[in-house]
Each structure stands twice: as structure tokens, then as C-alpha cells.
Motif scaffolding. Sequence first.
Motif, PDB file in Angstrom:
ATOM      1  N   LYS A  40       0.826  -1.200   0.000  1.00  0.00           N
ATOM      2  CA  LYS A  40       0.000   0.000   0.000  1.00  0.00           C
ATOM      3  C   LYS A  40       0.865   1.257   0.000  1.00  0.00           C
ATOM      4  CE  LYS A  40      -3.983  -2.097   2.294  1.00  0.00           C
ATOM      5  NZ  LYS A  40      -4.927  -2.032   3.450  1.00  0.00           N
ATOM      6  N   LEU A  41       1.999   1.194   0.684  1.00  0.00           N
ATOM      7  CA  LEU A  41       2.916   2.323   0.682  1.00  0.00           C
ATOM      8  C   LEU A  41       3.551   2.502  -0.692  1.00  0.00           C
ATOM      9  CD1 LEU A  41       4.365   4.573   2.143  1.00  0.00           C
ATOM     10  CD2 LEU A  41       5.970   2.892   3.069  1.00  0.00           C
ATOM     11  N   MET A  42       3.888   1.409  -1.345  1.00  0.00           N
ATOM     12  CA  MET A  42       4.417   1.496  -2.712  1.00  0.00           C
ATOM     13  C   MET A  42       3.405   2.140  -3.647  1.00  0.00           C
ATOM     14  SD  MET A  42       6.028  -2.315  -3.116  1.00  0.00           S
ATOM     15  CE  MET A  42       7.155  -3.018  -1.914  1.00  0.00           C
ATOM     16  N   ILE A  75       0.735  -3.973 -18.886  1.00  0.00           N
ATOM     17  CA  ILE A  75       1.426  -3.354 -17.764  1.00  0.00           C
ATOM     18  C   ILE A  75       2.251  -2.196 -18.303  1.00  0.00           C
ATOM     19  CG2 ILE A  75       3.026  -3.688 -15.853  1.00  0.00           C
ATOM     20  CD1 ILE A  75       0.428  -5.184 -15.532  1.00  0.00           C
ATOM     21  N   GLY A  76       2.010  -1.008 -17.790  1.00  0.00           N
ATOM     22  CA  GLY A  76       2.701   0.176 -18.270  1.00  0.00           C
ATOM     23  C   GLY A  76       3.732   0.698 -17.290  1.00  0.00           C
ATOM     24  N   ALA A  77       4.063   1.977 -17.428  1.00  0.00           N
ATOM     25  CA  ALA A  77       5.028   2.617 -16.541  1.00  0.00           C
ATOM     26  C   ALA A  77       4.427   2.814 -15.157  1.00  0.00           C
ATOM     27  CB  ALA A  77       5.460   3.952 -17.141  1.00  0.00           C
ATOM     28  N   ILE A  78       5.249   3.239 -14.214  1.00  0.00           N
ATOM     29  CA  ILE A  78       4.747   3.456 -12.862  1.00  0.00           C
ATOM     30  C   ILE A  78       3.709   4.576 -12.872  1.00  0.00           C
ATOM     31  CG2 ILE A  78       6.835   2.617 -11.761  1.00  0.00           C
ATOM     32  CD1 ILE A  78       7.706   5.497 -11.357  1.00  0.00           C
ATOM     33  N   THR A  79       2.829   4.546 -11.891  1.00  0.00           N
ATOM     34  CA  THR A  79       1.710   5.486 -11.874  1.00  0.00           C
ATOM     35  C   THR A  79       2.136   6.908 -11.521  1.00  0.00           C
ATOM     36  OG1 THR A  79       1.263   4.945  -9.558  1.00  0.00           O
ATOM     37  CG2 THR A  79       0.132   3.640 -11.240  1.00  0.00           C
ATOM     38  N   LYS A  80       3.227   7.064 -10.758  1.00  0.00           N
ATOM     39  CA  LYS A  80       3.717   8.382 -10.321  1.00  0.00           C
ATOM     40  C   LYS A  80       2.647   9.157  -9.554  1.00  0.00           C
ATOM     41  CE  LYS A  80       7.275   9.010 -13.838  1.00  0.00           C
ATOM     42  NZ  LYS A  80       7.827   9.903 -14.870  1.00  0.00           N
ATOM     43  N   CYS A  81       1.842   8.434  -8.781  1.00  0.00           N
ATOM     44  CA  CYS A  81       0.865   9.095  -7.920  1.00  0.00           C
ATOM     45  C   CYS A  81       1.529   9.469  -6.596  1.00  0.00           C
ATOM     46  CB  CYS A  81      -0.322   8.165  -7.664  1.00  0.00           C
ATOM     47  SG  CYS A  81      -1.215   7.686  -9.150  1.00  0.00           S
ATOM     48  N   GLY A  82       0.811  10.198  -5.791  1.00  0.00           N
ATOM     49  CA  GLY A  82       1.286  10.480  -4.450  1.00  0.00           C
ATOM     50  C   GLY A  82       2.431  11.476  -4.400  1.00  0.00           C
ATOM     51  N   ARG A 112      11.423   0.835  -5.277  1.00  0.00           N
ATOM     52  CA  ARG A 112      10.143   0.288  -4.816  1.00  0.00           C
ATOM     53  C   ARG A 112      10.364  -0.681  -3.652  1.00  0.00           C
ATOM     54  NH1 ARG A 112       8.193  -0.907  -9.384  1.00  0.00           N
ATOM     55  NH2 ARG A 112       9.037  -2.988  -9.603  1.00  0.00           N
ATOM     56  N   GLU A 113      11.385  -1.508  -3.729  1.00  0.00           N
ATOM     57  CA  GLU A 113      11.639  -2.439  -2.637  1.00  0.00           C
ATOM     58  C   GLU A 113      12.305  -1.752  -1.450  1.00  0.00           C
ATOM     59  OE1 GLU A 113      13.156  -6.241  -3.367  1.00  0.00           O
ATOM     60  OE2 GLU A 113      12.274  -6.454  -5.355  1.00  0.00           O
ATOM     61  N   MET A 114      13.034  -0.670  -1.695  1.00  0.00           N
ATOM     62  CA  MET A 114      13.641   0.069  -0.586  1.00  0.00           C
ATOM     63  C   MET A 114      12.605   0.556   0.412  1.00  0.00           C
ATOM     64  SD  MET A 114      16.685   2.488  -2.080  1.00  0.00           S
ATOM     65  CE  MET A 114      16.719   3.412  -0.542  1.00  0.00           C
ATOM     66  N   ILE A 115      11.505   1.090  -0.104  1.00  0.00           N
ATOM     67  CA  ILE A 115      10.487   1.637   0.794  1.00  0.00           C
ATOM     68  C   ILE A 115       9.830   0.522   1.608  1.00  0.00           C
ATOM     69  CG2 ILE A 115       8.554   1.543  -0.820  1.00  0.00           C
ATOM     70  CD1 ILE A 115       9.392   4.322   1.723  1.00  0.00           C
ATOM     71  N   ALA A 116       9.815  -0.699   1.075  1.00  0.00           N
ATOM     72  CA  ALA A 116       9.261  -1.812   1.849  1.00  0.00           C
ATOM     73  C   ALA A 116      10.140  -2.121   3.058  1.00  0.00           C
ATOM     74  CB  ALA A 116       9.131  -3.052   0.962  1.00  0.00           C
ATOM     75  N   TYR A 117      11.448  -2.107   2.871  1.00  0.00           N
ATOM     76  CA  TYR A 117      12.354  -2.346   3.998  1.00  0.00           C
ATOM     77  C   TYR A 117      12.348  -1.173   4.976  1.00  0.00           C
ATOM     78  CZ  TYR A 117      14.201  -6.519   1.753  1.00  0.00           C
ATOM     79  OH  TYR A 117      14.339  -7.776   1.207  1.00  0.00           O
ATOM     80  N   ILE A 118      12.221   0.035   4.464  1.00  0.00           N
ATOM     81  CA  ILE A 118      12.094   1.193   5.350  1.00  0.00           C
ATOM     82  C   ILE A 118      10.841   1.069   6.201  1.00  0.00           C
ATOM     83  CG2 ILE A 118      11.663   3.676   5.356  1.00  0.00           C
ATOM     84  CD1 ILE A 118      13.541   3.913   2.962  1.00  0.00           C
TER      85      ILE A 118
END
Length: 384
Positions: free
Chosen positions: A258-260, A278-285, A355-361
Motif C-alpha cells: 500500500k505504501l508502494m 502493464i505500463g510505466a509506474i503510476t507516479k501518484c502520491g 520500490r523495494e527500498m520503501i518496503a524495507y524502510i
Amino acid sequence: MTKHNILFIGLDTHKEFVEVAYIEEHRGSNPVHHGRVSSAKQAIIKLARQFQSKYPYATLHFVYEAGPCGYWIYRLLTSLGHCCYVVAPSLIPKKPGERVKTDKRDALKLAKLLKSEDLTPIYVPEPEDEAVRDLSRAREVAMKDLKDAKYQLKALLLRNNINYAGTANWSLKHLRWLTELVLPHPAQQIVLQECLQAINERIARLQRLDNELTHHVYQWRYYPVVKAIQAMRGVRLLVAAGVVAELGDLTRFDHPRKLMSYLGLVPSEHSSGGKRHIGAITKCGNGRVRRLLIEGAHTYRYAANISTELQKRQEGLPKHIIAIAWKAQVRLCRRYQKLINKGKHYNLVITAIAREMIAYIWAIAKEVVLSQVDPKLRLARIPA
């Protein structure tokens, strides 16, 4: 008088005034335009009292769009004991045929959508957290201004075919070389001196903001989280403070996915029938957090190791947090090499690492919060 459980009130906020509309809870009610009031605090308090006196049995629910006016209305109304929601303008439903937009219609629309539960409120930071975030953003603006001044000076030298023979730009040797330059025309010499003065002033400004940010972060309630996530490779004090200042309480997300998604680091998708695209990242938030993570992700292109600087940042941290950081480094370095060997584009690989960095954070922040509540409840939740 008819008793109403909830009264939904939409506010279209502006600098000088606030447009107000409301709708009652019972089925079939239509939104009513209340009028325009001043944006002063006393006017907002008077507005809430008017609704309380008119609907004494109702609970007042206010809503307004997030914007440059900030969160003071939210804090004022919640301090009075009322429910208040702040919504992102980009997440407000809009009909394709709507071509007329006025303040009155916006207020009526907000009240109606709040009643139908079609609005998603955003996270409102505490005043202390918002103050640290403002300081972090001011530091980022100062860095941008410094870069702009340097680009302007380099453009002046390029137009006059003046090249520096050294290798390290903006070192002490380079700055001394700049002060010794003599341009062909006196007017250009004035421009050179003004550029040098602007660079020196902005360097001093950046240094002042760095010192202030460091001082206030050490006294911040989220400093344990800021210190803990610095155990990650590519996450120094300024990056850690920026991420936490923008996101606030990371544990409000019950899962790292959800954070990603909140940060817009997940791929967009357009699927229909049996086809899936599957396209590019959404760049939301929050784009600033996304940029900070991208900057930190570049460090994982090297082999996994504990440098002297990283070891200093990990001093005094619990062993389980250091274990999470090491597991993250081993996995992300291996993943970087795997994606590069597959022929993936470098930018795509760096985005996947971020994307995976924020999961470990998120996992480290979760550990810190659990250890503060009760050390016995600590449970390492390390993403797979």
C-alpha cells in the motif's frame, strides 16, 4: 425540528473567503448553498456555531480540498470537537460532461460526495511534523537555487569559450580559479562577480538550513525512526528526514504494498477481457519521496558491503534492525545485477530497487514503533 444524525458540510476554501454548502443525512435530501463567509478564524468558528444551533441534534462533518491554504481549518474544526476531512483534488470524482466550475458548485459537490462516501480523506500531519517538513523542503529549494546559480555561471563561461583545466568542479581550487578570471568586457566581469557572489550566498544559506534541519530532527518525535532507517544503504540523514517528514507515520500503512502504491512506484495496468497491459509506474502520491528513494537506489549498483560510514550510522541500533538493513542490501544488490543481466533499462532497474527500498524502510519503522510500545511485541516483519 427534525432530528438529523449527521450534517455534511462542504467548504470551498480560498484566501479571502470560504464558500459553504451542506446536505442533510436523510434519504432524498438535496444539497443547500449556505453562502460565502470570511476565511478568518472567527468566521469559521461562528459558522460552526450557527450549524450547531440550527441542527442541535446533528453531528457536523466538514470537508474541503487540500490546497495552498494548508490545514489550519482542519485543526481549528477538530479542536472544536467536529469531524473534518481533507481530500486531494485529484481524487475527487468528476463527470466527463462537467464544463461549468464555480465556487458554489464545488461546495455543493463536496457536501454531496461526502454524504455518498465517494471521497477518500488524506493524511493530515501534526503541526510539529509539518514544521520539519517545511524546513526539509526549504533545504531542497536552497539546493535547487544553488544549482541554478552554478548553471548560470557555467553558461556564461561557455559562451566566452573559457574552460577549466582541472577535474573537480566547485572545489576550492576551482573557486579560486573563478575569482582570478578576467572577461573581455567590463560588463561581463560584473556578471561574473554577481554570479560568484550569488553562489557564495547560496552556499552559506544551504549550510544554515543543513544545520537547522539537523538540530530540529534530533529533537523530533520521529527521530528514532529517522535514525533507524539510516541503517539502510543509500539513506543518510537528509534522505531519511525527508522521507519521514513527507510520509509521517509509516505504520499507518498496514502493508508495504500500500505504501508502494501510495508513492506511485507500482506499474500502471490497463487490462480488459483476456488482455493485460502493464505500463510505466503510476507516479501518484508524493513525488519528493519518490525522488529521494530513486537517489538512494543508485547505491545498490555496487556489491553488498558495510562501509565505514554505514557502520557509523548503524552504531547504537538494535541488532534486528541492522539485520533487516543487511538483508535489504544483499537482496537489492543481487536484484540489481539480475535485472541488469536480463537487459533491463537502467532507469527501470533503479525504479524497481526504489520500490523495494520503501518496503524495507517500512519494516524498520514498524520495528521501531513496536519496540517503543512494548519490546515484547517486537516482531521482525521483513519483506520477502
